[in-house]
Design a protein around this motif. Structure first.
Motif, PDB file in Angstrom:
ATOM      1  N   UNK A 185       0.838  -1.207   0.000  1.00 29.67           N
ATOM      2  CA  UNK A 185       0.000   0.000   0.000  1.00 29.67           C
ATOM      3  C   UNK A 185       0.867   1.249   0.000  1.00 29.67           C
ATOM      4  N   UNK A 186       1.912   1.253   0.845  1.00 30.37           N
ATOM      5  CA  UNK A 186       2.828   2.398   0.891  1.00 30.37           C
ATOM      6  C   UNK A 186       3.568   2.566  -0.426  1.00 30.37           C
ATOM      7  N   UNK A 187       3.953   1.441  -1.039  1.00 32.39           N
ATOM      8  CA  UNK A 187       4.637   1.512  -2.330  1.00 32.39           C
ATOM      9  C   UNK A 187       3.751   2.188  -3.368  1.00 32.39           C
ATOM     10  N   UNK A 188       2.475   1.814  -3.415  1.00 28.74           N
ATOM     11  CA  UNK A 188       1.567   2.412  -4.377  1.00 28.74           C
ATOM     12  C   UNK A 188       1.470   3.922  -4.221  1.00 28.74           C
ATOM     13  N   UNK A 189       1.384   4.390  -2.980  1.00 26.81           N
ATOM     14  CA  UNK A 189       1.296   5.838  -2.736  1.00 26.81           C
ATOM     15  C   UNK A 189       2.584   6.549  -3.140  1.00 26.81           C
ATOM     16  N   UNK A 190       3.731   5.951  -2.818  1.00 29.22           N
ATOM     17  CA  UNK A 190       5.013   6.565  -3.169  1.00 29.22           C
ATOM     18  C   UNK A 190       5.209   6.627  -4.677  1.00 29.22           C
ATOM     19  N   UNK A 191       4.832   5.568  -5.376  1.00 32.24           N
ATOM     20  CA  UNK A 191       4.987   5.550  -6.829  1.00 32.24           C
ATOM     21  C   UNK A 191       4.082   6.607  -7.466  1.00 32.24           C
ATOM     22  N   UNK A 192       2.889   6.789  -6.928  1.00 28.40           N
ATOM     23  CA  UNK A 192       2.004   7.821  -7.457  1.00 28.40           C
ATOM     24  C   UNK A 192       2.629   9.213  -7.301  1.00 28.40           C
ATOM     25  N   UNK A 193       3.283   9.445  -6.151  1.00 24.74           N
ATOM     26  CA  UNK A 193       3.949  10.739  -5.951  1.00 24.74           C
ATOM     27  C   UNK A 193       5.114  10.907  -6.928  1.00 24.74           C
ATOM     28  N   UNK A 194       5.891   9.848  -7.126  1.00 21.78           N
ATOM     29  CA  UNK A 194       6.999   9.905  -8.085  1.00 21.78           C
ATOM     30  C   UNK A 194       6.476  10.170  -9.490  1.00 21.78           C
ATOM     31  N   UNK A 195       5.395   9.520  -9.829  1.00 21.93           N
ATOM     32  CA  UNK A 195       4.810   9.684 -11.166  1.00 21.93           C
ATOM     33  C   UNK A 195       4.379  11.129 -11.380  1.00 21.93           C
ATOM     34  N   UNK A 196       3.800  11.730 -10.355  1.00 19.74           N
ATOM     35  CA  UNK A 196       3.327  13.115 -10.476  1.00 19.74           C
ATOM     36  C   UNK A 196       4.479  14.092 -10.690  1.00 19.74           C
TER      37      UNK A 196
END
Length: 492
Positions: free
Chosen positions: A358-369
């Motif tokens: 779950x934390x990975x998904x949130x971090x990747x979304x921030x990186x993507x942005x």
């Protein structure tokens, strides 16, 4: 608990409706889909259908024990079904084994009622249950030789071999299973090849290449490893109870002591003997033999009473203390395990399969942005076969941002993702490569992107102030439709 990679992969089944899939029939996808329609895209939504099936399975195994042996035998079978580690684990998470076990028990139960109470119409319901079991996992086909063996072995019920109902029931099960046959026909029989012949040969099948590591066990001592796995997932005590139940059932079958022993033996021996032979040359996974033990569970209490009757006083005391210790010890361990998986007990290693996604998904979304622009899209891809891709499709808000490039970048078969192929990323798009270990193949990325950021971003997963695991993200810019040739090493 976070979804395990397997569970996330089966959730991907549910959002890609099909008559069947590469590695399994579709029942698990339907169960997951039903749960997520009720509870949304959530862990409980994915798992609730499996939990409901476990409740039904517990009732069925209790009913089977009562039907063939006694009330106490049924209660004991239900208790063992709940506390044996292998069944406990596959009750917590959703896999194809969960519906398989439920429909396996339902088939056994309906066949039992049909023969014991002389109700021919129940054979058709048994055929429908068998069809659903086969829609769960291919190994359900072993119910056919099991039922045939029982009718051949038992004189009292052999008359059913001369009646139409069992055969019509079998054809009904094949009709229910026919969507899987049709899907395989449309896809060059690829699923049957993957699960059967190519597991032994590891060759390319009609243009579909399966990695050898995916198909062939690398165990040096497969029999010993398989035995160790079974001991680990059953505990020595419970495995001993089941093996002794098998021996007692075989003894009473040879002595012709009644139909119930022939039933237990017939619905366990074909399956278990097959895997006993199979593990001589290849490792058997923990979950594969689980359905074969079910018919022994319903006989376990009666076998235990028989062995106690044949034992001396000191051995009886030892047997009782061992079982009591195992039962209470199992319950304590399960409470601690669930607490650790949800709250994390200090100084105990975490289970990576259920941690941090779950934390990975949130971090990747921030990186993507941070690297996405209005004119240049960014896609995400996991640098393993399918685990990371499965988890990110579930835990990121837009699963369409996640693309499987396992075949193209790593040369590895991505299982179902090969058939759910999203379109190839547009040339010039940016990408985020996600690893679950320190990146060692950056050169592969450099062949497919104009520029790869040398700074690897670390995503730490923290529990109680301590880093328990790490993920790694590499930024890649300007995707190339045609990969560059590998860079030459100086001196070549």
């Amino acid at each position: 608990m976070n979804l395990s990679p397997q569970e996330a992969y089966y959730w991907n089944y549910s959002v890609h409706p099909a008559l069947s899939y590469l590695d399994h029939p579709p029942m698990v996808a339907w169960v997951v889909r039903a749960g997520t329609l009720l509870f949304g895209k959530s862990e409980i939504g994915v798992r609730i259908g499996g939990l409901a099936l476990v409740v039904v399975s517990t009732w069925l195994i209790n009913a089977l024990g009562r039907l063939w042996f006694s009330r106490r035998a049924g209660l004991c079978a239900a208790l063992l079904f709940q506390v044996i580690p292998a069944y406990f684990i596959y009750g917590l998470i959703i896999t194809p084994d969960t519906p398989l076990i439920c429909f396996w028990l339902l088939t056994m139960y309906l066949v039992s009622i049909a023969v014991l109470k002389n109700r021919p119409s129940l054979w058709y319901w048994a055929g429908a249950a068998l069809g659903c079991a086969m829609l769960s996992k291919y190994t359900a086909f072993f119910l056919v030789p099991s039922a045939l063996l029982f009718l051949l072995a038992d004189r009292e019920h052999r008359q059913w071999l001369l009646r139409k109902e069992p055969y019509l029931a079998f054809f009904l099960s094949l009709t229910i299973f026919s969507p899987v046959i049709l899907w395989n026909y449309q896809h060059q029989w690829v699923s049957f090849a993957f699960q059967f012949s190519r597991r032994f040969l590891g060759e390319e099948y009609k243009g579909v290449a399966f990695d050898r590591e995916l198909l062939i066990s690398h165990a040096q001592h497969p029999f010993l490893e398989s035995l160790g796995i079974q001991v680990g997932v059953f505990f020595v005590t419970y495995l001993a109870v089941l093996l002794l139940s098998f021996a007692v059932a075989l003894y009473f079958t040879i002595k012709d002591r009644g139909s119930r022993w022939k039933f237990s033996l017939s619905f366990s021996s074909p399956f278990l003997v097959f895997f006993a032979v199979y593990c001589i040359g290849s490792k058997v996974n923990a979950n594969w033999p689980l359905p074969g033990y079910l018919a022994l569970l319903i006989a376990a209490h009666t076998c235990y009473r028989y062995l106690r009757f044949k034992s001396g006083p000191s051995l009886r005391i030892a047997q009782r203390k061992t079982l009591v210790f195992s039962l209470y010890g199992s319950l304590v361990l399960y409470v601690l395990a669930v607490l650790h998986l949800t709250l994390t007990i200090p100084f105990v290693p975490v289970n990576n399969a259920l941690t941090g996604w779950r934390e990975l998904g949130k971090n990747v979304e921030r990186e993507k942005a941070t690297i996405e622009t209005a004119t240049k899209k960014t896609f995400v891809f996991g640098m393993d076969r399918y685990n990371i891709t499965s988890e990110l499709t579930f835990y990121m808000q837009n699963s369409e941002d996640v693309i499987s490039l396992s075949r193209k970048l790593l040369g590895k078969n991505a299982l179902g993702f090969e058939f759910w192929a999203s379109s190839d990323p547009l040339p010039g798009a940016n990408g985020l490569a996600v690893y679950d270990e320190v990146p060692r193949n950056i050169a592969v990325l450099q062949q497919h992107f104009m520029r790869v950021d040398e700074q690897v971003r670390v995503v730490p997963i923290v529990r109680r102030g301590k880093i328990v695991r790490r993920f790694y993200v590499v930024r890649c810019y300007d995707y190339l439709n045609q990969p560059l040739p590998p860079a030459k090493v100086s001196g070549e």
